[in-house]
Design a protein around this motif. Structure first.
Motif, PDB file in Angstrom:
ATOM      1  N   LEU A   8     -10.322 -19.364   0.294  1.00 17.09           N
ATOM      2  CA  LEU A   8      -9.941 -18.639  -0.914  1.00 17.09           C
ATOM      3  C   LEU A   8     -10.472 -17.215  -0.941  1.00 17.09           C
ATOM      4  O   LEU A   8     -10.597 -16.602  -1.995  1.00 17.09           O
ATOM      5  CB  LEU A   8     -10.412 -19.403  -2.155  1.00 17.09           C
ATOM      6  N   THR A   9     -10.769 -16.669   0.233  1.00 12.39           N
ATOM      7  CA  THR A   9     -11.064 -15.247   0.347  1.00 12.39           C
ATOM      8  C   THR A   9      -9.883 -14.497   0.964  1.00 12.39           C
ATOM      9  O   THR A   9      -9.929 -13.273   1.091  1.00 12.39           O
ATOM     10  CB  THR A   9     -12.307 -14.996   1.218  1.00 12.39           C
ATOM     11  N   GLN A  10      -8.837 -15.214   1.325  1.00 13.83           N
ATOM     12  CA  GLN A  10      -7.699 -14.611   2.013  1.00 13.83           C
ATOM     13  C   GLN A  10      -6.775 -13.888   1.032  1.00 13.83           C
ATOM     14  O   GLN A  10      -6.638 -14.295  -0.123  1.00 13.83           O
ATOM     15  CB  GLN A  10      -6.906 -15.689   2.761  1.00 13.83           C
ATOM     16  N   PRO A  11      -6.112 -12.812   1.478  1.00  8.29           N
ATOM     17  CA  PRO A  11      -5.125 -12.160   0.614  1.00  8.29           C
ATOM     18  C   PRO A  11      -3.883 -13.033   0.464  1.00  8.29           C
ATOM     19  O   PRO A  11      -3.566 -13.843   1.339  1.00  8.29           O
ATOM     20  CB  PRO A  11      -4.795 -10.864   1.361  1.00  8.29           C
ATOM     21  N   THR A  12      -3.223 -12.897  -0.668  1.00 11.95           N
ATOM     22  CA  THR A  12      -1.961 -13.591  -0.926  1.00 11.95           C
ATOM     23  C   THR A  12      -0.964 -12.557  -1.428  1.00 11.95           C
ATOM     24  O   THR A  12      -1.288 -11.377  -1.544  1.00 11.95           O
ATOM     25  CB  THR A  12      -2.134 -14.692  -1.986  1.00 11.95           C
ATOM     26  N   PHE A  13       0.235 -13.007  -1.763  1.00  8.23           N
ATOM     27  CA  PHE A  13       1.224 -12.061  -2.287  1.00  8.23           C
ATOM     28  C   PHE A  13       0.699 -11.369  -3.535  1.00  8.23           C
ATOM     29  O   PHE A  13       0.821 -10.145  -3.681  1.00  8.23           O
ATOM     30  CB  PHE A  13       2.533 -12.792  -2.606  1.00  8.23           C
ATOM     31  N   PHE A  14       0.123 -12.124  -4.462  1.00  5.74           N
ATOM     32  CA  PHE A  14      -0.359 -11.557  -5.714  1.00  5.74           C
ATOM     33  C   PHE A  14      -1.777 -10.998  -5.587  1.00  5.74           C
ATOM     34  O   PHE A  14      -2.085  -9.941  -6.137  1.00  5.74           O
ATOM     35  CB  PHE A  14      -0.300 -12.607  -6.835  1.00  5.74           C
ATOM     36  N   LEU A  15      -2.630 -11.702  -4.879  1.00  5.82           N
ATOM     37  CA  LEU A  15      -4.019 -11.258  -4.696  1.00  5.82           C
ATOM     38  C   LEU A  15      -4.086 -10.444  -3.400  1.00  5.82           C
ATOM     39  O   LEU A  15      -4.752 -10.809  -2.437  1.00  5.82           O
ATOM     40  CB  LEU A  15      -4.959 -12.458  -4.640  1.00  5.82           C
ATOM     41  N   ASP A  16      -3.401  -9.323  -3.398  1.00 10.17           N
ATOM     42  CA  ASP A  16      -3.171  -8.559  -2.171  1.00 10.17           C
ATOM     43  C   ASP A  16      -4.306  -7.571  -1.893  1.00 10.17           C
ATOM     44  O   ASP A  16      -4.100  -6.360  -1.873  1.00 10.17           O
ATOM     45  CB  ASP A  16      -1.812  -7.852  -2.228  1.00 10.17           C
ATOM     46  N   HIS A  17      -5.482  -8.109  -1.607  1.00 16.88           N
ATOM     47  CA  HIS A  17      -6.630  -7.220  -1.387  1.00 16.88           C
ATOM     48  C   HIS A  17      -6.576  -6.515  -0.044  1.00 16.88           C
ATOM     49  O   HIS A  17      -7.438  -5.672   0.253  1.00 16.88           O
ATOM     50  CB  HIS A  17      -7.951  -7.964  -1.580  1.00 16.88           C
ATOM     51  N   ASP A  18      -5.558  -6.826   0.763  1.00 13.53           N
ATOM     52  CA  ASP A  18      -5.340  -6.053   1.987  1.00 13.53           C
ATOM     53  C   ASP A  18      -4.542  -4.772   1.709  1.00 13.53           C
ATOM     54  O   ASP A  18      -4.321  -3.969   2.617  1.00 13.53           O
ATOM     55  CB  ASP A  18      -4.632  -6.898   3.041  1.00 13.53           C
ATOM     56  N   HIS A  19      -4.133  -4.577   0.465  1.00 13.86           N
ATOM     57  CA  HIS A  19      -3.437  -3.347   0.074  1.00 13.86           C
ATOM     58  C   HIS A  19      -4.465  -2.231  -0.101  1.00 13.86           C
ATOM     59  O   HIS A  19      -5.550  -2.466  -0.659  1.00 13.86           O
ATOM     60  CB  HIS A  19      -2.672  -3.572  -1.230  1.00 13.86           C
ATOM     61  N   PRO A  20      -4.159  -1.006   0.331  1.00 15.11           N
ATOM     62  CA  PRO A  20      -5.134   0.090   0.222  1.00 15.11           C
ATOM     63  C   PRO A  20      -5.628   0.339  -1.200  1.00 15.11           C
ATOM     64  O   PRO A  20      -6.803   0.667  -1.388  1.00 15.11           O
ATOM     65  CB  PRO A  20      -4.356   1.304   0.752  1.00 15.11           C
ATOM     66  N   ALA A  21      -4.770   0.168  -2.204  1.00 17.32           N
ATOM     67  CA  ALA A  21      -5.188   0.419  -3.590  1.00 17.32           C
ATOM     68  C   ALA A  21      -6.244  -0.576  -4.045  1.00 17.32           C
ATOM     69  O   ALA A  21      -7.187  -0.222  -4.768  1.00 17.32           O
ATOM     70  CB  ALA A  21      -3.979   0.361  -4.523  1.00 17.32           C
ATOM     71  N   VAL A  22      -6.103  -1.831  -3.630  1.00 14.87           N
ATOM     72  CA  VAL A  22      -7.070  -2.859  -4.021  1.00 14.87           C
ATOM     73  C   VAL A  22      -8.375  -2.658  -3.263  1.00 14.87           C
ATOM     74  O   VAL A  22      -9.473  -2.745  -3.844  1.00 14.87           O
ATOM     75  CB  VAL A  22      -6.502  -4.269  -3.767  1.00 14.87           C
ATOM     76  N   ALA A  23      -8.268  -2.371  -1.970  1.00  9.75           N
ATOM     77  CA  ALA A  23      -9.472  -2.121  -1.164  1.00  9.75           C
ATOM     78  C   ALA A  23     -10.238  -0.917  -1.699  1.00  9.75           C
ATOM     79  O   ALA A  23     -11.473  -0.938  -1.762  1.00  9.75           O
ATOM     80  CB  ALA A  23      -9.076  -1.900   0.291  1.00  9.75           C
ATOM     81  N   ALA A  24      -9.518   0.126  -2.124  1.00 11.76           N
ATOM     82  CA  ALA A  24     -10.172   1.322  -2.648  1.00 11.76           C
ATOM     83  C   ALA A  24     -10.851   1.039  -3.981  1.00 11.76           C
ATOM     84  O   ALA A  24     -11.965   1.521  -4.244  1.00 11.76           O
ATOM     85  CB  ALA A  24      -9.153   2.448  -2.806  1.00 11.76           C
TER      86      ALA A  24
END
Length: 223
Positions: A8-24
Motif C-alpha cells: 500500500l505504498t505503491q502509486p495507483t490511478f488516483f493515488l498517483d504519487h509518481d506524478h511530479p505534482a504529487v512528488a513536489a
C-alpha cells in the motif's frame, strides 16, 4: 485489508504519487526534517500540509475520474473530504508509508441552510485516510483548514500520528459538530463507482448527472 501493508505504498490511478505534482508537494512538505525523522514525523508533517495547504470547499468540485486524482487536486489547490483524503493517502505513500482510503456517513450539525438543502439533510457521505504507523492503522482527517475552522467557530482538527484524528463531536462553543453514523470500509484505491453512486443516491441535488458540484463558497456562507 491487504495482508502486506508495504503493498500500500505503491502509486495507483488516483493515488498517483509518481506524478511530479504529487512528488513536489510531498517533497516541499517534508523539507527540513532531520535525517532521523520517523514515519510518524513525516505523516504529521504531511497531514498539516494537506489540511492547511489545500482549501476545503464543497462547491464547484470536480468528481470526475481525472478530477479525483491526487495530482489534479493539488493542481486546483482545493476540494472537500473526498479530494483531500486522496491527496493525503498519496503523499504519505510517497514517503513510504502505507495508506488506505476510508469512507463513512457523518451527521453534520453545523451545515449552512443552503448546504443542507443541497445534500438533502444533515447526513453526509464522508472520506478520510487510514495510515499505517508503528505497526498499527491510524485514521487521519486532514480536511478543514485553519481559515474555515476560524470562520465556523471550530478548533482545527489535530493529528499526532498515534491517535485517530476524527471530527470533533463539538465545536468551540460546545455545539455538536460531527458524529459518525456508519463506516463503509477501507480501500486500497478509490472505489470510484461506489463513491459516485453513493453520492448520487444520497445527495441527488448535490451531484446528479454531472460530475461537478454546484457553484458557491463555504467561506461566503459562514455565519
Amino acid at each position: 485489508m491487504t495482508a502486506n501493508p508495504t503493498v500500500l505504498t505503491q502509486p495507483t490511478f488516483f493515488l498517483d504519487h509518481d506524478h511530479p505534482a504529487v512528488a513536489a508537494f510531498a517533497g516541499k512538505a517534508l523539507a527540513g526534517l532531520d535525517e532521523g525523522a520517523t514515519d510518524v514525523d513525516k505523516a504529521v508533517r504531511l497531514y498539516y500540509a494537506v489540511r492547511d495547504g489545500i482549501l476545503y470547499d464543497v462547491y464547484h468540485a470536480d468528481l470526475s475520474r481525472a478530477g479525483l486524482t491526487a495530482s489534479a487536486v493539488i493542481g486546483r489547490g482545493r476540494g472537500f473530504c473526498l479530494h483531500k483524503s486522496i491527496v493525503y493517502a498519496a503523499v504519505v505513500r510517497a514517503a513510504g508509508i502505507p495508506s488506505r482510503i476510508t469512507y463513512g456517513d457523518v451527521r453534520n450539525h453545523l451545515a449552512s441552510p443552503r448546504l443542507r438543502d443541497l445534500v438533502g439533510g444533515d447526513v453526509f457521505f464522508h472520506s478520510l485516510t487510514t495510515v499505517h504507523l508503528d505497526g498499527r492503522w491510524v485514521r487521519a482527517t486532514p480536511v478543514f483548514n485553519k481559515l474555515l475552522c476560524r470562520l465556523y467557530g471550530m478548533a482545527p482538527l489535530e493529528f499526532d500520528g498515534r491517535a485517530d484524528s476524527l471530527y470533533h463531536p463539538f465545536d468551540g462553543d460546545g455545539n455538536r459538530h460531527m458524529e459518525f453514523l456508519r463506516f463503509y470500509g477501507d480501500f486500497d484505491d478509490v472505489p470510484y463507482d461506489l463513491v459516485i453512486s453513493t453520492m448520487r443516491s444520497k445527495h441527488p441535488k448535490f451531484l446528479s448527472s454531472a460530475a461537478t458540484t454546484p457553484s458557491g463558497s463555504l467561506i461566503a456562507e459562514a455565519p
